[in-house]
Design an enzyme around this catalytic site. Structure first.
Site, PDB file in Angstrom:
ATOM      1  N   TYR A 184      12.225  34.880  40.224  1.00  0.00           N
ATOM      2  CA  TYR A 184      13.535  34.264  39.998  1.00  0.00           C
ATOM      3  C   TYR A 184      14.105  33.720  41.300  1.00  0.00           C
ATOM      4  O   TYR A 184      14.537  32.565  41.370  1.00  0.00           O
ATOM      5  CB  TYR A 184      14.526  35.267  39.396  1.00  0.00           C
ATOM      6  CG  TYR A 184      15.952  34.881  39.718  1.00  0.00           C
ATOM      7  CD1 TYR A 184      16.520  33.742  39.157  1.00  0.00           C
ATOM      8  CD2 TYR A 184      16.717  35.609  40.651  1.00  0.00           C
ATOM      9  CE1 TYR A 184      17.807  33.350  39.490  1.00  0.00           C
ATOM     10  CE2 TYR A 184      17.998  35.220  40.972  1.00  0.00           C
ATOM     11  CZ  TYR A 184      18.545  34.092  40.399  1.00  0.00           C
ATOM     12  OH  TYR A 184      19.806  33.689  40.744  1.00  0.00           O
ATOM     13  N   HIS A 185      14.158  34.556  42.341  1.00  0.00           N
ATOM     14  CA  HIS A 185      14.772  34.110  43.591  1.00  0.00           C
ATOM     15  C   HIS A 185      14.048  32.890  44.160  1.00  0.00           C
ATOM     16  O   HIS A 185      14.668  32.033  44.792  1.00  0.00           O
ATOM     17  CB  HIS A 185      14.786  35.253  44.608  1.00  0.00           C
ATOM     18  CG  HIS A 185      15.793  36.309  44.293  1.00  0.00           C
ATOM     19  ND1 HIS A 185      15.438  37.506  43.706  1.00  0.00           N
ATOM     20  CD2 HIS A 185      17.141  36.354  44.453  1.00  0.00           C
ATOM     21  CE1 HIS A 185      16.529  38.239  43.541  1.00  0.00           C
ATOM     22  NE2 HIS A 185      17.573  37.570  43.985  1.00  0.00           N
TER      23      HIS A 185
END
Length: 395
Positions: A184-185
């Site tokens: 995600y990041h």
């Protein structure tokens, strides 16, 4: 003027759209596909706070705040045809882009969800940026909530913007390297690079708002009516650490700290998050600060807080609500520095919001005032506090 808020059904997006609409007579349009509701249901959890559908929320906004300039469109930003229609019909002057699959743990479950997260998040951003170019809307101010997670956990103070690179005696300022720790990041690291590229190629004014861990249940506007409340996730996948700890306390569980818990993470209250986004959305072009190479980076954080301080604050405030909260330390299953003292610069963002509105203790008090009304919901999903529960929920 039209201000578009993507992710308008979300934890940050909904109260942001609501605040902007109370501050201006211009049109505010919220957009969402309600996917966050599906993701949380998929992992067997729910929002602790009941949240209405958008027609109910809009009716409440009219009744509680006399807001008549806020409307909603349902659609998926991953679909280019929808984005093209959205931009053609509404021609936004400002886009506040908060829509994303925001959970690092969800993105780490398996390859399918990692692929989904990266495709969903990055495709939506690219569709919007290219849509502005293709529909001759390159004067539109594009504000995206990326994440402080793009920085990783370096040993030096994190700048608000670029970094300095040195080689063979020469130095230059460059974009901060992607040091993300989850799939995600990394989507937000890619988004940050694509924002910079879009500014360079299309000359779109860009604000890259690197959002810290957000805590809290209320803003000034949501307090007015229960129908205006924003969602509150407390499960392992979508609940942030402070929210999970608070839910554990309400359900009668000890607050569980891995290892020493002295590592500090960047935090910001929901109130201060919403205020900053609203201010940026309503700032006239000639009043915006000049950024690096046409991109302005804001570290949307008010302070760094250690995990053990979070737990102890929740225990202390819990006493006010007759909650007997124990703090217990367990062996840390993660490979991390349990004493990392994160330092992060935030001068540019603090200039946007002015004096900090809410301290962490006040945010925790807000959380308990809300969650103690919904103890039964939390207790019914108490198994969602722990990792490794998704497989059980899919049986």
């Amino acid at each position: 003027m039209t201000i578009l808020v993507t992710g308008g059904d979300g934890y940050v997006g909904w109260p942001t759209a609501l605040r902007i609409a109370t501050r201006t007579d211009d049109r505010v349009l919220a957009v969402d596909n309600f996917a966050r509701r599906d993701w949380v249901e998929e992992v067997g959890s729910t929002s602790a706070v009941p949240i209405g559908w958008m027609d109910e929320r809009l009716a409440a906004a009219r009744e509680a705040h006399d807001v008549h300039n806020l409307s909603f469109v349902q659609g998926d930003l991953v679909e280019k045809d929808f984005v093209d229609e959205l931009l053609t019909v509404h021609e936004p002057d400002v886009i506040v882009h908060t829509a994303a699959q925001p959970s690092a743990p969800y993105s780490q479950i398996n390859g399918e969800r990692a692929n989904y997260t990266q495709h969903n998040n990055m495709q939506a951003t690219r569709n919007l940026l290219w849509g502005l170019e293709e529909h001759d809307l390159t004067d539109t101010h594009f504000i995206e909530t990326t994440t402080t997670g793009v920085y990783g956990a370096p040993e030096f103070p994190i700048p608000e913007g670029g970094a300095v690179m040195e080689n063979q005696g020469e130095r230059d300022e460059v974009p901060f390297p992607a040091m993300a720790g989850s799939w995600y990041h990394l989507t937000k690291s890619h988004d940050a690079a694509n924002l910079r590229l879009a500014q360079s190629q299309f000359d779109i004014p860009i604000s890259d708002v690197r959002t810290a861990i957000v805590y809290g249940t209320e803003t000034d506007e949501t307090r007015a009516d229960d129908r205006l409340k924003t969602r509150f996730d407390f499960d392992y996948y979508f609940g942030t650490v402070g929210h999970r700890f608070a839910a554990q306390a309400v359900a009668g569980y000890p607050v569980t700290v891995y290892g020493k818990g002295e590592q500090r993470k960047p935090f910001i209250s929901l109130e201060d998050t919403v205020e900053g986004l609203a201010q940026l959305a309503l700032t006239e072009p000639d009043e915006r600060p000049d950024g690096d190479d046409g991109v302005t980076v804001y570290n949307q954080v008010t302070r760094a807080i250690s995990i053990v301080e979070i737990a102890e604050t929740i225990a202390d405030v819990g006493d006010e609500f007759d909650l007997d909260v124990a703090v217990e330390h367990f062996e840390n299953p993660r490979n991390e520095d349990e004493t990392h003292k994160m330092e992060i610069e935030n001068d540019r963002y603090m200039n946007v919001i002015g004096e900090q509105e809410q301290d962490f203790e006040g945010g925790v008090r807000d959380i308990f005032e809300t969650l103690t009304r919904y103890t039964e919901t939390i207790e019914a999903h108490e198994d969602r506090f722990l990792p490794g529960v998704l497989e059980d929920s899919e049986d």
